[in-house]
Write an enzyme that holds these catalytic residues in place. Structure first.
Site, mmCIF file in Angstrom:
data_model
loop_
_atom_site.group_PDB
_atom_site.id
_atom_site.type_symbol
_atom_site.label_atom_id
_atom_site.label_comp_id
_atom_site.label_asym_id
_atom_site.label_seq_id
_atom_site.Cartn_x
_atom_site.Cartn_y
_atom_site.Cartn_z
ATOM 1 C CD1 TRP A 246 -1.908 -1.975 2.024
ATOM 2 C CD2 TRP A 246 -2.778 -1.447 0.005
ATOM 3 N NE1 TRP A 246 -3.599 -2.391 1.646
ATOM 4 C CE2 TRP A 246 -3.681 -2.878 0.570
ATOM 5 C CE3 TRP A 246 -3.248 -0.550 -1.387
ATOM 6 C CZ2 TRP A 246 -4.204 -2.942 -0.460
ATOM 7 C CZ3 TRP A 246 -4.549 -1.188 -1.816
ATOM 8 C CH2 TRP A 246 -5.142 -2.396 -1.833
ATOM 9 C CG ASP B 283 -2.887 3.412 4.302
ATOM 10 O OD1 ASP B 283 -4.101 3.793 4.493
ATOM 11 O OD2 ASP B 283 -2.580 2.844 3.595
ATOM 12 C CE LYS C 8 -8.599 -3.157 4.294
ATOM 13 N NZ LYS C 8 -7.379 -2.413 3.628
HETATM 14 C C1 LIG Z 1 -6.862 -2.039 1.914
HETATM 15 C C2 LIG Z 1 -5.483 -0.671 2.243
HETATM 16 C C3 LIG Z 1 -5.771 0.354 1.396
HETATM 17 C C4 LIG Z 1 -6.637 0.387 0.206
HETATM 18 O O1 LIG Z 1 -8.140 0.617 1.176
HETATM 19 P P1 LIG Z 1 -8.770 0.724 -0.762
HETATM 20 O O2 LIG Z 1 -10.446 1.682 0.328
HETATM 21 O O3 LIG Z 1 -9.383 -0.104 -1.352
HETATM 22 O O4 LIG Z 1 -8.734 1.984 -1.404
HETATM 23 C C5 LIG Z 1 -4.420 1.048 1.456
HETATM 24 N N1 LIG Z 1 -3.657 1.286 2.475
HETATM 25 C C6 LIG Z 1 -4.442 -0.010 3.257
HETATM 26 C C7 LIG Z 1 -3.142 0.250 4.845
HETATM 27 C C8 LIG Z 1 -5.181 -0.666 3.467
HETATM 28 O O5 LIG Z 1 -5.216 -1.701 4.277
#
Ligand SMILES: *Cc1c(COP(=O)(O)O)cnc(C)c1O
Length: 356
Positions: free
Chosen positions: A102, A169, A193
């Site tokens: 990511w 993030d 998540k």
């Molecule tokens: C799942 C995830 C993403 C991607 O998220 P989307 O909402 O599908 O764009 C980005 N960063 C992390 C750490 C993730 O676990």
């Protein structure tokens, strides 16, 4: 029977959240209408958005500290490009920590906007650890990191000290542990998540860092525009925001992030203790960087896979296979995962040991 859901995302939510959410689909607030058929500008929904935004800040300890919370669309993947669009100056530069898939995706987007310095990477070791001991250029417009690497099962425990704005993030560990969130200037997290269903992304941003980079930003990608519109610039993902609110209320009722963190610590300790004790298994990430959300582990002897897979399926476990880039298994033990479900997995690992 309800399964023990170890899916990495979309993922488990509290059972009472599912029940309340399903009720709201039939009859929201006793209005005689479904939440899915009312205006997002109606009093009832505006109240949902307002409470979700303020509760997010409250749970992070950021109320009254110059932050705004937004519930946007486009996933964390859109935040990958909104961060540089809103923060990187024309001819400026950004610093990124490459700790996994990511992070790499975020770096790729930043490169579209300007110089993107990767301060450190653990790619050579297949991201089995968090890089440390790097230097963040003091003239960077911001530093970007990923607090929890969902795929590789690593998590940042100590965030670097820096004089530049910090962007993080936190998609897969938001609201799972206490941190001094005021050290971050921009936090984003896809809901699916640890917070709600897919379809909304929580953004927490320190207002003073916005509107300073001199770029003309398209409205939908402009954090300042979304703040002015109180997260209603366009039709928000009403249902995803509502279910996220229910989850935030559930966290608050449990005693907030502090209480949830204690439960998360106990769950992670239980599972890692078995991985370390059981001679059939080994952890995929280096011990000091292990994630308390996504526990990645492998069988020492892949020949045991068929027997193990049969045992956990029989025990009502779902979503355990690892991501293809790590292999083995990944147990995602997000906030809503009860410790009883973790015990079921530990018991299955013990059962395999006595069987082979
Ligand atoms: C799942 C995830 C993403 C991607 O998220 P989307 O909402 O599908 O764009 C980005 N960063 C992390 C750490 C993730 O676990």
């Amino acid at each position: 029977m309800k399964k023990h859901n170890y899916s990495a995302g979309p993922s488990i939510l509290p059972q009472e959240v599912f029940e309340k959410a399903s009720q709201a689909v039939l009859n929201f607030n006793n209005s005689g209408l479904s939440i899915l058929e009312i205006s997002h500008r109606s009093k009832d929904f505006v109240a949902v958005m307002d409470e979700a935004r303020s509760l997010a800040l409250e749970l992070l300890g950021l109320e009254g500290k110059g932050y705004q919370a937004l519930f946007l669309q486009g996933g964390a993947s859109t935040a990958f490009l909104m961060a540089p669009y809103n923060l990187m100056k024309e001819n400026g530069k950004a610093a990124y920590l490459d700790s996994g898939t990511w992070a790499t995706a975020a770096i790729k987007e930043a490169k579209l906007f300007g110089e993107t310095v990767v301060v450190a990477s653990s790619k050579e070791e297949n991201y089995n650890h968090i890089p440390k001991g790097y230097t963040i250029p003091s003239d960077a417009d911001y530093f970007h990191c990923t607090s929890n690497n969902t795929i590789f099962g690593t998590q940042i425990k100590d965030f670097p000290a820096t004089n530049v704005p910090v962007v993080c993030d936190m998609s897969s560990d938001i609201f799972s542990r206490q941190l001094d969130f005021s050290k971050f200037d921009l936090i984003y997290a896809g809901a699916q998540k640890n917070m709600g269903p897919a379809g909304t992304t929580l953004v927490v941003v320190k207002e003073e860092i916005l509107e300073k980079n001199g770029r003309t930003i398209p409205s939908m990608l402009d954090y300042a525009k979304h703040i002015k519109a109180e997260s209603m610039y366009n039709t928000p993902s009403v249902f995803a925001v509502y279910v996220s609110l229910l989850t935030l209320q559930w966290i608050k009722a449990k005693g907030g992030v502090e209480a949830v963190e204690k439960l998360n610590d106990a769950k992670a300790a239980l599972l890692y203790a078995e991985i370390d004790r059981n001679p059939l298994f080994k952890g995929a990430a280096v011990v000091e960087d292990r994630s308390k959300m996504n526990v990645t582990f492998l069988l020492n002897n892949p020949d045991h896979a068929a027997a193990f897979d049969a045992l956990w399926k029989e025990a009502g476990i779902s979503g355990l296979p690892g991501h293809r880039s790590v292999g083995g298994y990944r147990a995602s033990i997000y906030n809503a995962m009860p410790i009883e479900s973790v015990q079921v997995l530990v018991d299955v690992m013990k059962a395999l040991e006595s069987k082979v």
